[in-house]
Design a protein around this motif. Structure first.
Motif, PDB file in Angstrom:
ATOM      1  N   VAL A 155       0.835  -1.204   0.000  1.00 17.35           N
ATOM      2  CA  VAL A 155       0.000   0.000   0.000  1.00 17.35           C
ATOM      3  C   VAL A 155       0.868   1.252   0.000  1.00 17.35           C
ATOM      4  CG1 VAL A 155      -1.646   1.340   1.354  1.00 17.35           C
ATOM      5  CG2 VAL A 155      -1.966  -1.115   1.072  1.00 17.35           C
ATOM      6  N   VAL A 156       1.821   1.328   0.914  1.00 18.84           N
ATOM      7  CA  VAL A 156       2.617   2.536   1.067  1.00 18.84           C
ATOM      8  C   VAL A 156       3.537   2.750  -0.131  1.00 18.84           C
ATOM      9  CG1 VAL A 156       4.385   3.660   2.473  1.00 18.84           C
ATOM     10  CG2 VAL A 156       2.494   2.453   3.570  1.00 18.84           C
ATOM     11  N   ALA A 157       4.231   1.694  -0.561  1.00 15.45           N
ATOM     12  CA  ALA A 157       5.172   1.847  -1.672  1.00 15.45           C
ATOM     13  C   ALA A 157       4.464   2.261  -2.951  1.00 15.45           C
ATOM     14  CB  ALA A 157       5.932   0.543  -1.881  1.00 15.45           C
ATOM     15  N   HIS A 158       3.335   1.609  -3.247  1.00 19.24           N
ATOM     16  CA  HIS A 158       2.620   1.935  -4.482  1.00 19.24           C
ATOM     17  C   HIS A 158       2.085   3.370  -4.449  1.00 19.24           C
ATOM     18  CE1 HIS A 158       0.150   1.338  -8.029  1.00 19.24           C
ATOM     19  NE2 HIS A 158      -0.903   1.786  -7.351  1.00 19.24           N
ATOM     20  N   SER A 159       1.416   3.740  -3.371  1.00 19.35           N
ATOM     21  CA  SER A 159       0.815   5.071  -3.304  1.00 19.35           C
ATOM     22  C   SER A 159       1.873   6.163  -3.274  1.00 19.35           C
ATOM     23  CB  SER A 159      -0.084   5.167  -2.073  1.00 19.35           C
ATOM     24  OG  SER A 159      -1.110   4.202  -2.125  1.00 19.35           O
ATOM     25  N   LEU A 160       2.924   5.978  -2.475  1.00 14.63           N
ATOM     26  CA  LEU A 160       3.950   7.009  -2.402  1.00 14.63           C
ATOM     27  C   LEU A 160       4.709   7.147  -3.716  1.00 14.63           C
ATOM     28  CD1 LEU A 160       5.419   6.575   1.191  1.00 14.63           C
ATOM     29  CD2 LEU A 160       3.741   8.216   0.366  1.00 14.63           C
ATOM     30  N   SER A 161       4.868   6.055  -4.443  1.00 20.68           N
ATOM     31  CA  SER A 161       5.519   6.148  -5.750  1.00 20.68           C
ATOM     32  C   SER A 161       4.700   7.009  -6.693  1.00 20.68           C
ATOM     33  CB  SER A 161       5.713   4.748  -6.336  1.00 20.68           C
ATOM     34  OG  SER A 161       6.582   3.995  -5.534  1.00 20.68           O
ATOM     35  N   LEU A 162       3.377   6.768  -6.725  1.00 15.43           N
ATOM     36  CA  LEU A 162       2.516   7.578  -7.583  1.00 15.43           C
ATOM     37  C   LEU A 162       2.535   9.038  -7.153  1.00 15.43           C
ATOM     38  CD1 LEU A 162      -0.569   5.221  -7.993  1.00 15.43           C
ATOM     39  CD2 LEU A 162       1.282   5.608  -9.618  1.00 15.43           C
ATOM     40  N   ILE A 163       2.471   9.273  -5.843  1.00 17.81           N
ATOM     41  CA  ILE A 163       2.492  10.656  -5.353  1.00 17.81           C
ATOM     42  C   ILE A 163       3.807  11.336  -5.723  1.00 17.81           C
ATOM     43  CG2 ILE A 163       2.560  12.041  -3.238  1.00 17.81           C
ATOM     44  CD1 ILE A 163       0.600  10.009  -2.026  1.00 17.81           C
ATOM     45  N   ASN A 164       4.907  10.614  -5.580  1.00 18.63           N
ATOM     46  CA  ASN A 164       6.207  11.191  -5.901  1.00 18.63           C
ATOM     47  C   ASN A 164       6.305  11.544  -7.379  1.00 18.63           C
ATOM     48  OD1 ASN A 164       9.151  11.712  -5.227  1.00 18.63           O
ATOM     49  ND2 ASN A 164       9.361  10.123  -6.787  1.00 18.63           N
ATOM     50  N   VAL A 165       5.860  10.632  -8.237  1.00 18.87           N
ATOM     51  CA  VAL A 165       5.941  10.883  -9.679  1.00 18.87           C
ATOM     52  C   VAL A 165       5.053  12.044 -10.081  1.00 18.87           C
ATOM     53  CG1 VAL A 165       5.455   9.921 -11.959  1.00 18.87           C
ATOM     54  CG2 VAL A 165       6.621   8.538 -10.236  1.00 18.87           C
ATOM     55  N   ARG A 166       3.805  12.053  -9.586  1.00 18.02           N
ATOM     56  CA  ARG A 166       2.893  13.130  -9.958  1.00 18.02           C
ATOM     57  C   ARG A 166       3.348  14.474  -9.382  1.00 18.02           C
ATOM     58  NH1 ARG A 166       0.492  12.526 -14.237  1.00 18.02           N
ATOM     59  NH2 ARG A 166      -1.169  13.982 -13.617  1.00 18.02           N
TER      60      ARG A 166
ATOM     61  N   ASN B 295       7.650  -1.001  -9.094  1.00 16.36           N
ATOM     62  CA  ASN B 295       9.093  -1.090  -9.319  1.00 16.36           C
ATOM     63  C   ASN B 295       9.485  -0.547 -10.687  1.00 16.36           C
ATOM     64  OD1 ASN B 295       9.510  -2.200  -6.801  1.00 16.36           O
ATOM     65  ND2 ASN B 295       9.494  -4.320  -7.535  1.00 16.36           N
ATOM     66  N   VAL B 296       8.648  -0.812 -11.697  1.00 17.22           N
ATOM     67  CA  VAL B 296       8.947  -0.293 -13.036  1.00 17.22           C
ATOM     68  C   VAL B 296       8.942   1.233 -13.016  1.00 17.22           C
ATOM     69  CG1 VAL B 296       8.128  -0.144 -15.421  1.00 17.22           C
ATOM     70  CG2 VAL B 296       8.091  -2.338 -14.228  1.00 17.22           C
ATOM     71  N   VAL B 297       7.926   1.813 -12.381  1.00 15.80           N
ATOM     72  CA  VAL B 297       7.820   3.276 -12.333  1.00 15.80           C
ATOM     73  C   VAL B 297       8.968   3.883 -11.529  1.00 15.80           C
ATOM     74  CG1 VAL B 297       6.413   5.184 -11.467  1.00 15.80           C
ATOM     75  CG2 VAL B 297       5.329   3.283 -12.664  1.00 15.80           C
ATOM     76  N   ARG B 298       9.325   3.263 -10.422  1.00 17.32           N
ATOM     77  CA  ARG B 298      10.307   3.869  -9.516  1.00 17.32           C
ATOM     78  C   ARG B 298      11.745   3.647  -9.948  1.00 17.32           C
ATOM     79  NH1 ARG B 298       9.217   1.766  -3.625  1.00 17.32           N
ATOM     80  NH2 ARG B 298      10.930   3.204  -3.198  1.00 17.32           N
ATOM     81  N   HIS B 299      12.061   2.453 -10.473  1.00 18.75           N
ATOM     82  CA  HIS B 299      13.469   2.073 -10.581  1.00 18.75           C
ATOM     83  C   HIS B 299      13.963   1.797 -11.998  1.00 18.75           C
ATOM     84  CE1 HIS B 299      13.294   1.791  -6.253  1.00 18.75           C
ATOM     85  NE2 HIS B 299      12.425   0.801  -6.288  1.00 18.75           N
TER      86      HIS B 299
END
Length: 396
Positions: A184-195, A297-301
């Protein structure tokens, strides 16, 4: 390790046996005028046997010899017969129950030898019969103690196994919570960081993109907070692990949309909705979480531009789950993760696949020398094992 037999309170045993032996012997001596009358030494010996029982926990190796010595001394001095044997009988049972097997058998054999020797020297034709009966009772007492010990050991073993099962359930429960929190945290924070990065980059150049980016951040943070609150409620034991239905495959298009909003071009291939609807919940949840973590992982790394998510049902028996499996494949054209240590996300994907009875494989695609690509592939059988329940809670 030998276990000490835990029975009634020691003081209660000592007092009860002492009263019974003294009163019973006094009554019995009135009908045995041919024996030596009871004196101070007789009462000392009568009380020595029950007193030895007080050592059953502090010094169990001393208890049985002391009880046997007091009984033998009492009879050797010619005092009247009575319930003087009670302390010796209890000492034998307690010693055997405490696991002192060799000492118990040795003392019982010595007592039997004294009985046989006394019978042989008395010249009474029925003395040997009585000695044989006494020897048999000694053996029975030892076996009674052995039975108590075996039962105690079985109860302790069942308790140990029960505690081990409860500990395993608690460990699995905590592991499931850790996986859910990470997902939950990794997925949501990744989207928030990218946006947020998009909003900062385009806020001045393209103000029209500023509001959609903030709306995406708001939606992602709202969903994340709702799920985190639910998981925190579980940690406080205010809620069960899964009060709401687990995520299903029909929510995977939402994951693809989130990744697209983060700038990744995602293609999605799924089985027909009717076939997906019949899949077990555990299989659908595992597949959803694996896709979620892989796209995160694809979006972040990875630095990928494109990703392809393919879910397919495989097997030769469509009328039954046996022999069928769901394959989940996520390909991307990013740099991959060859040589990089696995993090919590990959570990969580492996654990989810294994919990559903399947497996997870990661491998490079080698699309081109410049962009090798990466593949995450999970194989989940439809006849998945049942999930381990969480730890039992006490009712207040």
């Amino acid at each position: 390790m030998q276990r000490r037999f835990r029975g009634p309170p020691t003081a209660a045993i000592v007092v009860a046996v002492a009263v019974f032996e003294v009163v019973g012997t006094v009554v019995a001596s009135a009908r045995q005028p041919d024996h030596r009358p009871l004196d101070a030494l007789a009462f000392v010996l009568l009380l020595a046997g029950p007193a030895s029982l007080s050592l059953r926990r502090r010094a169990p190796l001393v208890m049985l010899p002391a009880a046997a010595a007091s009984v033998v001394a009492y009879l050797a001095l010619g005092y009247a017969w009575g319930p003087v044997f009670l302390s010796l009988a209890l000492a034998i049972v307690l010693s055997a129950a405490a696991g002192k097997r060799w000492q118990t058998w040795a003392v019982a054999a010595a007592c039997a030898a004294v009985l046989v020797a006394g019978a042989a020297g008395s010249g009474d034709e029925f003395a040997l019969v009585r000695a044989f009966a006494g020897t048999s009772w000694l053996a029975i007492l030892v076996l009674m103690g052995e039975g108590v010990r075996l039962r105690t050991d079985r109860v302790a073993e069942r308790r140990r196994q029960h505690e081990a099962r409860e500990q395993a359930a608690r460990d699995e429960y905590r592991l499931a919570l850790a996986r859910d929190i990470h997902d939950v945290v990794a997925h949501s924070l990744s989207l928030i960081n990218v946006r947020a990065s998009v909003a900062l980059h385009l806020g001045e150049k393209d103000p029209a993109q500023f509001r959609p980016a903030l709306e995406a951040i708001k939606a992602a943070s709202k969903d994340s907070l709702a799920e985190v609150r639910q998981l925190l409620g579980v940690l406080r034991e205010d809620a069960p692990l899964s009060p709401a239905p687990p995520p299903r495959l029909d929510r995977i298009p939402g994951l693809a949309d989130d990744a697209r909003r983060a700038g990744l071009e995602v293609s999605l291939t799924q089985p027909e909705a009717a076939a997906v609807h019949q899949l077990p919940d555990a299989v659908q949840e595992a597949a959803y979480r694996i896709v979620q973590e892989a796209l995160t992982n694809v979006v972040r790394h990875s630095g990928a531009r494109k990703a392809a998510v393919v879910l397919a049902l495989e097997g030769t028996t469509p009328a039954a789950d046996a022999g069928r499996q769901l394959t989940v494949t996520i390909d991307d054209d990013g740099a991959g993760a060859a040589g990089v240590p696995e993090g919590n996300g990959v570990t969580g994907m492996r654990e989810r696949a294994a919990a559903a009875g399947g497996s997870l494989h990661l491998a490079p695609l080698n699309l081109s020398p410049l962009r090798p690509g990466w593949r995450v592939r999970a194989v989940i059988p439809l006849a998945a094992p049942p999930a381990m329940p969480g730890p039992e809670r006490e009712t207040r």
